[in-house]
Design a protein around this motif. Structure first.
Motif, PDB file in Angstrom:
ATOM      1  N   ILE A  70      58.386  79.053  13.151  1.00 53.32           N
ATOM      2  CA  ILE A  70      57.963  79.043  11.745  1.00 53.32           C
ATOM      3  C   ILE A  70      56.445  78.976  11.729  1.00 53.32           C
ATOM      4  N   PRO A 106      52.805  78.098  10.331  1.00 55.03           N
ATOM      5  CA  PRO A 106      52.294  77.026   9.460  1.00 55.03           C
ATOM      6  C   PRO A 106      51.856  77.561   8.103  1.00 55.03           C
ATOM      7  N   GLU A 129      58.327  77.789   5.928  1.00 52.57           N
ATOM      8  CA  GLU A 129      58.100  76.360   6.177  1.00 52.57           C
ATOM      9  C   GLU A 129      58.369  75.565   4.907  1.00 52.57           C
ATOM     10  N   LYS A 153      62.019  75.018   4.211  1.00 57.26           N
ATOM     11  CA  LYS A 153      62.740  74.237   5.236  1.00 57.26           C
ATOM     12  C   LYS A 153      63.572  75.110   6.179  1.00 57.26           C
ATOM     13  N   GLU A 184      64.306  76.510   9.707  1.00 56.84           N
ATOM     14  CA  GLU A 184      64.061  75.846  10.982  1.00 56.84           C
ATOM     15  C   GLU A 184      64.186  76.825  12.140  1.00 56.84           C
ATOM     16  N   GLN A 237      52.417  75.718  16.619  1.00 54.87           N
ATOM     17  CA  GLN A 237      53.191  75.151  15.525  1.00 54.87           C
ATOM     18  C   GLN A 237      53.255  73.638  15.662  1.00 54.87           C
ATOM     19  N   ALA A 245      54.856  69.978  14.140  1.00 61.34           N
ATOM     20  CA  ALA A 245      55.937  69.396  13.349  1.00 61.34           C
ATOM     21  C   ALA A 245      55.471  68.083  12.736  1.00 61.34           C
TER      22      ALA A 245
END
Length: 472
Positions: free
Chosen positions: A299, A301, A306, A309, A311, A377, A379
């Motif tokens: 995904i 940024p 994103e 949601k 994934e 990426q 999280a």
């Protein structure tokens, strides 16, 4: 054989032919004569003059003292002049291609690469008239250019729909291969929705129509005389026709042309995911009966995905109620969706079907997109209390880890903190499985039952050790 028996055996055949008068005709090849005659006046030849390029100048050179009758005298005088200087000649390169008139007031569609870098665009019609054209706009991603010549009452083509095309259907191309104007070639549609490495947002029409250099930008007609595509690329090892030609669907081209005419630029829908095909092995590991859909590998940024949601590890099976049979089918669907429109995604996540709502964003330009894709990426703190990031090439070199792993950027209060993990740790294995990147770590974490204690192999400095973490 008695005459009566002969008649009895022939009669049913004669009756069948009489009852089905179109049977013999249907087996005949199509006649393109009228189609070519009606549409050739709408197809134009395009040539360009590009910025002059000054030839490189050699250092001052003195012509050697040679006898007057020496054959080398002419050679040196021709190339170096009397004073021994290399002449500064300006060269103007010309490109040759095709195009077609889409409106009687002089708007013409062609390929972007035909007019790239042009200082002057010359349009030649089938009746030998020449016009100077101005560039309205180009779109490199689709290889479409819209140009305009100052004329009225021009013969415009009929615009069809590429969506109605069927594989096996007859199509005709008119263009200027190798500069030979108004050349017609015919063939069939070999495939639809082809994705080429150079452009993922265009569902190309593949044909076996003979397309050669100079055909670029010319129209592809169906048997009703409607334009269904723009001939754009050939697949060849020699530069000539080899049975694989690709055309831009006219639906895509007209959408691009409309945007170029009204705003001067083209905007495309953007989801913000990096995807891959679902292979047979991957389908089996995800519990699927057969491979289909687009597997989300990452995904980006700040992307719409994103925000919605989506994934890593999700398999997108449908986009706005349209099936996604392969990963290559998804980018054109997204690209043709208006920016700001809300769509639904059906995804397979951990063996369960889910529906997600996404507001489509605008595809960034290539430079921005390249920067976004290179950015590792990150999280938010996951259920273990870890802030994780993909490993950059520089960090790999510093840690002496050629591949795999995910970097712990921070640790907050939670299971990982209790287990002794720290910022700067590199997670190599998780629950006895190798961690290749952040996407794979999240996928493994999603598959672990709540309350299970798992082993985590961590590299800290030059040493490695296991830690036990209980998944909340």
């Amino acid at each position: 054989m008695p005459p009566t028996r002969i008649l009895s055996s022939v009669l049913p055949v004669l009756l069948c032919t009489a009852l089905v008068p179109g049977l013999a005709a249907s087996r005949m090849l199509p006649d393109f004569v009228d189609l070519v005659a009606e549409n050739s006046p709408s197809v134009v030849n395009i040539s360009t003059k590009q910025a002059p390029v000054t030839a490189p100048r050699l250092p001052d050179y003195t012509v050697p003292d040679l006898p007057e009758d020496s054959p080398l005298q002419d050679f040196f005088r021709h190339f170096f002049g009397e004073e021994g200087d290399f002449p500064e000649d300006d060269f103007q390169s010309r490109s040759l291609g095709s195009g077609f008139i889409v409106s009687s007031d002089g708007f013409i569609l062609t390929n972007a690469h035909v007019v790239e870098g042009a200082e002057e665009i010359i349009v030649r019609t089938s009746d030998r008239r020449e016009f100077l054209a101005t560039l309205v706009g180009t779109d490199k991603r689709s290889d479409i250019a819209l140009i305009k010549m100052d004329a009225e009452g021009l013969p415009a083509v009929k615009i069809g729909s590429s969506k109605e095309l069927k594989v096996g259907e007859w199509v005709l191309a008119i263009g200027s291969p190798f500069g030979f104007e108004s050349s017609a070639t015919a063939g069939i549609v070999s495939a639809k929705g082809r994705s080429l490495p150079s452009e993922n947002y265009i569902p190309f029409i593949q044909t076996d129509v003979a397309i050669n250099p100079g055909n670029s930008g010319g129209p592809l007609f169906n048997l009703d005389g409607e334009v269904v595509g723009i001939n754009s690329q050939i697949y060849s090892r020699t530069g000539g026709f080899m049975g694989l030609s690709f055309a831009i669907p006219i639906d895509v081209a007209m959408n691009v042309a409309s945007q170029l005419q009204t705003t001067g630029r083209v905007s495309r829908g953007w989801l913000g995911v990096l995807i891959q095909d679902v292979t047979r092995e991957l389908a089996e590991s995800f519990g699927m009966m057969q491979p289909r859909g687009a597997l989300v590998a990452q995904i980006l940024p700040g992307s719409p995905a994103e925000a919605a949601k989506v994934e890593a590890g999700d398999i997108i099976l449908s986009f706005n109620e349209r099936d996604v049979p392969t990963s290559s089918a998804l980018p054109p669907m997204v690209g043709l969706t208006p920016v700001g429109e809300t769509v639904t995604l059906q995804v397979l996540r951990n063996g369960e079907l889910q529906e997600l709502t996404v507001e489509i964003g605008e595809l960034p330009d290539e430079e921005q997109l390249a920067t976004t894709e290179r950015e590792p990426q990150r999280a938010v703190a996951n259920p273990l209390g870890l802030f994780l990031r993909d490993v950059t090439p520089e960090q790999r070199e510093e840690l002496n880890v050629p591949s795999g792993g995910v970097l712990v950027e921070g640790v907050e209060t939670g299971p990982a903190d209790l287990a002794g993990l720290r910022a700067g740790d590199l997670i190599i294995r998780f629950d006895h499985r190798p961690v290749t990147d952040l996407a794979s770590f999240n996928q493994i974490l999603d598959e672990i039952p709540s309350g299970k204690s798992v082993a985590v192999l961590v590299q800290r400095g030059d040493g490695r050790m296991f830690h036990a973490i209980r998944v909340p």
